[in-house]
Design a protein around this motif. Structure first.
Motif, short mmCIF file in Angstrom:
data_model
loop_
_atom_site.label_atom_id
_atom_site.label_comp_id
_atom_site.label_asym_id
_atom_site.label_seq_id
_atom_site.Cartn_x
_atom_site.Cartn_y
_atom_site.Cartn_z
N UNK A 209 0.85 -1.19 0.00
CA UNK A 209 0.00 0.00 0.00
C UNK A 209 0.89 1.25 0.00
N UNK A 210 0.69 2.10 -1.00
CA UNK A 210 1.57 3.24 -1.15
C UNK A 210 1.39 4.25 -0.02
N UNK A 211 0.22 4.30 0.62
CA UNK A 211 0.10 5.23 1.75
C UNK A 211 1.02 4.82 2.89
N UNK A 212 1.23 3.51 3.05
CA UNK A 212 2.17 3.03 4.07
C UNK A 212 3.61 3.37 3.67
N UNK A 213 3.91 3.19 2.38
CA UNK A 213 5.25 3.53 1.89
C UNK A 213 5.51 5.02 2.07
N UNK A 214 4.52 5.85 1.78
CA UNK A 214 4.69 7.29 1.94
C UNK A 214 4.92 7.66 3.41
N UNK A 215 4.23 6.97 4.32
CA UNK A 215 4.45 7.22 5.75
C UNK A 215 5.88 6.89 6.13
N UNK A 216 6.40 5.81 5.58
CA UNK A 216 7.79 5.44 5.81
C UNK A 216 8.74 6.52 5.31
N UNK A 217 8.49 7.02 4.11
CA UNK A 217 9.36 8.05 3.53
C UNK A 217 9.31 9.33 4.36
N UNK A 218 8.14 9.65 4.89
CA UNK A 218 8.02 10.84 5.75
C UNK A 218 8.85 10.70 7.02
N UNK A 219 9.11 9.47 7.44
CA UNK A 219 9.87 9.24 8.67
C UNK A 219 11.37 9.39 8.48
N UNK A 220 11.83 9.51 7.24
CA UNK A 220 13.27 9.68 7.00
C UNK A 220 13.73 11.01 7.60
N UNK A 221 14.78 11.00 8.41
CA UNK A 221 15.27 12.25 9.02
C UNK A 221 15.73 13.26 7.97
N UNK A 222 15.40 14.50 8.19
CA UNK A 222 15.79 15.57 7.25
C UNK A 222 17.30 15.60 7.03
N UNK A 223 18.07 15.46 8.11
CA UNK A 223 19.53 15.60 7.95
C UNK A 223 20.11 14.44 7.15
N UNK A 224 19.48 13.27 7.16
CA UNK A 224 19.93 12.19 6.29
C UNK A 224 19.69 12.56 4.83
N UNK A 225 18.53 13.11 4.56
CA UNK A 225 18.15 13.44 3.18
C UNK A 225 18.99 14.58 2.61
N UNK A 226 19.43 15.47 3.46
CA UNK A 226 20.14 16.66 2.99
C UNK A 226 21.66 16.51 3.03
N UNK A 227 22.14 15.43 3.63
CA UNK A 227 23.58 15.30 3.87
C UNK A 227 24.40 15.30 2.58
N UNK A 228 23.88 14.69 1.53
CA UNK A 228 24.65 14.58 0.28
C UNK A 228 24.54 15.81 -0.61
#
Length: 267
Positions: A209-228
């Motif tokens: 279910x993509x709503x579950x996948x989207x919830x997972x993606x929302x849980x990714x820490x901002x600093x992990x996403x911006x580090x690169x």
């Protein structure tokens, strides 16, 4: 709401003691004790592919869990800035210094055995599920050389998804990765047994279910996403991950056909 979805709410633990290094591959994971009394295999943000490996580990592991596959519990593991100052090994001390803040831990499965494809057999349905998963998340690291599977309590458990999501190492071509085949599946350790891929494809297209996948993606820490620094904002990164996985599911027939063709060359 089912329990799979509830399990997306990851706990956060504080790392209390560095027990020992686990010198496997280039990421230098370690066995560590946390303040909840449990031991974890700690994946460091300062190692190897840095935060991208943690993003892959988290998303790959939790998507596997959504699909009903067995994965050790994943937790956010906080490393205090003072942690590791007394570590005598300079390489490890540098790693710990570069990993302050949120890292990722996998619950340590005590007395688990590394899956040996020569000694253990996997039935066609389970093999097909794992091959489908790794094609979906573009995971290159489940080969005869490094199976990244454990036998624990007579069941097969999946570990180490840090090499998945190849596209995020080159963000410009993510759409091609999303809709295309996955040639590296030819090296998958379970591909010879994966004789029910079409059946699994139908099942998983309904189950994921993509709503579950989207919830997972929302849980990714901002600093992990911006580090690169590949993206300007964390939301931009989340948007790409969401689009990638949505398209990947929509085009699953492409990577399933690719896996079937690769399997035919092995049997």
């Amino acid at each position: 709401m089912d329990t799979t979805f509830q399990n997306l709410h990851l706990r956060t633990v504080n790392v209390m003691r560095y027990v020992m290094p686990l010198r496997e591959g280039g990421s230098l994971p370690a066995l560590a004790e946390a303040d909840d009394g449990f031991d974890y295999v700690l994946k460091f943000r300062g190692a190897g592919q840095r935060e991208k490996a943690l993003i892959s580990e988290l998303m790959g592991g939790e998507i596997a869990r959504m699909l009903g596959l067995k994965v050790p519990e994943l937790v956010f593991a906080y490393l205090d800035e003072a942690f590791g100052r007394s570590e005598g090994d300079e390489e490890i001390q540098d790693l710990l210094k570069g990993s302050q803040g949120l890292n990722l831990g996998l619950h340590f499965l005590s007395k688990a055995l590394t899956f040996d494809p020569g000694a253990s057999k996997v039935n066609g349905l389970l093999a097909s599920k794992i091959v489908w998963l790794d094609s979906f998340i573009t995971n290159v690291d489940r080969t005869f050389r490094n199976t990244n599977m454990l036998i624990w309590k007579r069941e097969l458990w999946l570990i180490d998804h840090g090499a998945a999501f190849l596209f995020h190492h080159s963000w410009d071509n993510w759409e091609r990765h999303a809709t295309g085949p996955f040639p590296s599946i030819k090296d998958h350790v379970l591909l010879p047994y994966a004789d029910r891929l079409e059946e699994v494809n139908r099942e998983f297209r309904e189950k994921l279910k993509m709503d579950q996948v989207y919830t997972l993606i929302e849980a990714l820490p901002d600093d992990w996403l911006l580090a690169s620094r590949d993206v300007e904002t964390a939301e931009e990164a989340r948007s790409v991950y969401k689009q990638f996985l949505s398209l990947r599911l929509e085009y699953s027939d492409v990577f399933v056909k690719d896996a079937q063709d690769a399997r035919q060359t092995l049997i």
